[in-house]
Write an enzyme that holds these catalytic residues in place. Structure first.
Site, PDB file in Angstrom:
ATOM      1  N   ASP A 200      71.123  14.483  20.178  1.00  0.00           N
ATOM      2  CA  ASP A 200      70.877  15.423  19.079  1.00  0.00           C
ATOM      3  C   ASP A 200      71.962  15.271  18.015  1.00  0.00           C
ATOM      4  O   ASP A 200      73.125  15.599  18.258  1.00  0.00           O
ATOM      5  CB  ASP A 200      70.882  16.856  19.642  1.00  0.00           C
ATOM      6  CG  ASP A 200      70.455  17.883  18.610  1.00  0.00           C
ATOM      7  OD1 ASP A 200      70.198  17.505  17.451  1.00  0.00           O
ATOM      8  OD2 ASP A 200      70.377  19.082  18.970  1.00  0.00           O
ATOM      9  N   GLU A 226      67.132  13.185  18.192  1.00  0.00           N
ATOM     10  CA  GLU A 226      66.736  14.457  17.566  1.00  0.00           C
ATOM     11  C   GLU A 226      67.449  14.684  16.240  1.00  0.00           C
ATOM     12  O   GLU A 226      68.657  14.502  16.147  1.00  0.00           O
ATOM     13  CB  GLU A 226      67.075  15.585  18.555  1.00  0.00           C
ATOM     14  CG  GLU A 226      66.796  16.981  18.068  1.00  0.00           C
ATOM     15  CD  GLU A 226      66.911  18.001  19.213  1.00  0.00           C
ATOM     16  OE1 GLU A 226      66.633  17.646  20.382  1.00  0.00           O
ATOM     17  OE2 GLU A 226      67.285  19.154  18.933  1.00  0.00           O
ATOM     18  N   GLU A 252      63.117  21.812  14.221  1.00  0.00           N
ATOM     19  CA  GLU A 252      63.655  23.149  14.493  1.00  0.00           C
ATOM     20  C   GLU A 252      64.033  23.882  13.214  1.00  0.00           C
ATOM     21  O   GLU A 252      64.119  25.107  13.210  1.00  0.00           O
ATOM     22  CB  GLU A 252      64.874  23.056  15.425  1.00  0.00           C
ATOM     23  CG  GLU A 252      66.065  22.362  14.811  1.00  0.00           C
ATOM     24  CD  GLU A 252      67.254  22.249  15.762  1.00  0.00           C
ATOM     25  OE1 GLU A 252      67.214  21.356  16.619  1.00  0.00           O
ATOM     26  OE2 GLU A 252      68.199  23.037  15.652  1.00  0.00           O
ATOM     27  N   HIS A 302      61.901  23.961  20.643  1.00  0.00           N
ATOM     28  CA  HIS A 302      63.338  24.176  20.490  1.00  0.00           C
ATOM     29  C   HIS A 302      63.655  25.561  21.045  1.00  0.00           C
ATOM     30  O   HIS A 302      62.944  26.523  20.738  1.00  0.00           O
ATOM     31  CB  HIS A 302      63.710  24.104  19.008  1.00  0.00           C
ATOM     32  CG  HIS A 302      65.151  24.373  18.730  1.00  0.00           C
ATOM     33  ND1 HIS A 302      65.615  25.592  18.318  1.00  0.00           N
ATOM     34  CD2 HIS A 302      66.223  23.557  18.819  1.00  0.00           C
ATOM     35  CE1 HIS A 302      66.924  25.520  18.149  1.00  0.00           C
ATOM     36  NE2 HIS A 302      67.329  24.303  18.442  1.00  0.00           N
TER      37      HIS A 302
HETATM   38 CA    CA Z   1      68.761  20.451  17.986  1.00  0.00          CA
END
Ligand code: CA
Length: 387
Positions: A200, A226, A252, A302
């Site tokens: 991420d 991500e 997200e 998320h």
């Molecule tokens: Ca994230």
């Protein structure tokens, strides 16, 4: 039945140690719960995404802007209420904090609907496609320490998360592309032969830097990459997805069906990660899920925040239809934050005990089947941490 009150509870405590991701370090844990009260004694709970000062500001929107619009309305009219709020806020916030605020209120209305009917939210949506879901454990946050210390810690922590029973784990990056590749290699080594890992970036890269890291991730077999680039950079997402073998995930930081329509039509995501406590609540999440599936884009929600957010997501994961379906269908996962969070562990009168379930059930978590969210927050706990 009428709504009599809409109240925000912002809870906060000092973390035992500072944590970081690619955008900032933080030392306080915050969550923002929304309580909707009715004239029939039924109370619903929701949660708004947004840490720290964002939560405090969102409390002003929930109590100062949204509450006067909905007090006196029937809480069962969820979609009517959603559109009243959205339409009246449209000129001032189709994305961001107004939508986060709307989300918490909407989730509380679904909790009320479940309690009125005696049904868990997943049954109000259409039933349980699954009664348990696999969880992945995220950790490996950034700290104010050297690259070498990060490398050693990430390797140990990724192995430790799989030791807890999680079958996949997710790390942060954000020290710069070259150092980040070293961190990813450490995690690939930490999980080797035992589970999957995901990366991420919290949108810290330029497109070319994201290609540099993404090519390394292909070699290491990462499951997804991500938020490699900024959420506004639709071209960047499309180019990365077309050019890399690793799955590109994100979403997200997107809100509402219209924002989601754009990122899905852009074809830049292999995996969509809608945040129900931000994008507009359960009512809007269901529309976004339908849009994702209309584009044959798999969804892994998320999840961030307290046990209320975890419970809401468990309800949604239960009700998520298989896409495309099959004898051994692709399955979603529950995102689970393994870092210090008392609001996840101790908020509820009956805790979800996610970590214990993961340890005892081969990485799976059972969907709560009580009415509404299936969980209740402890009011004494709320009082203790309310700011
Ligand atoms: Ca994230």
């Amino acid at each position: 039945m009428k709504i009599t009150k809409v109240k925000s509870h912002v809870l906060q405590y000092d973390l035992p140690e500072e944590l970081g991701y690619s955008q900032q370090y933080y030392s306080k844990r915050t969550c923002h719960l929304v309580e909707v009260t009715t004239d029939e004694g039924i109370t619903g709970w929701g949660e708004c995404f947004g840490p720290g000062a964002i939560a405090v500001a969102n409390k002003g929107i929930v109590e100062g802007v949204i509450a006067p619009m909905v007090v006196g309305m029937d809480p069962m009219d969820r979609d009517v209420i959603w559109h009243k709020i959205y339409n009246l806020m449209r000129d001032h916030g189709q994305k961001g904090m107004p939508m986060q605020s709307l989300s918490g209120v909407d989730i509380a209305l679904w909790d009320i609907a479940g309690k009125v009917t005696g049904q868990p939210i997943h049954r109000l949506i259409g039933g349980a496609h699954r009664t348990k879901v696999q969880a992945y454990g995220y950790g490996m946050m950034l700290k104010r320490e050297s690259v070498e210390d990060h490398v050693a810690r990430f390797k140990d922590e990724s192995a430790a998360i799989l030791e807890m029973g999680f079958t996949a784990t997710k790390m942060k990056t954000g020290l710069g592309p070259e150092a980040d590749v070293q961190l990813c290699a450490a995690v690939a080594e930490g999980v080797a032969g035992k589970g999957r890992f995901m990366v991420d970036a919290n949108h810290c890269y330029t497109t070319s830097d994201a290609f540099y890291v993404g090519r390394a991730l292909e070699e290491m077999g990462a499951y997804w990459f991500e938020e490699p680039v900024a959420p506004e950079d639709l071209d960047g997402y499309r180019e990365l997805r077309a050019g890399l073998k690793v799955n590109i995930s994100g979403g997200e930081a997107e809100f509402g069906r219209w924002g989601w329509r754009n990122i899905l039509e852009n074809r830049g995501l292999d995996i969509a990660q809608p945040e129900v406590c931000a994008l507009g609540g359960i009512t809007e999440y269901l529309r976004v899920l339908a849009l994702c599936h209309a584009h044959f884009t798999p969804v892994i929600n998320h999840v961030w925040g307290s046990a209320i957010a975890v419970a809401a997501n468990l309800q949604l994961l239960a009700a998520m239809p298989p896409m495309p379906g099959g004898l051994h269908p692709w399955e979603p996962m529950l995102e689970f934050d393994t870092t210090h969070n008392d609001f996840r562990d101790d908020l509820l009168t009956e805790p979800l005990n996610i970590q214990r379930q993961v340890a005892e059930q081969d990485g799976f978590v059972t969907i709560p089947d009580g009415p509404g969210l299936g969980v209740e927050p402890d009011r004494d706990f709320i009082k203790k941490f309310e700011v």
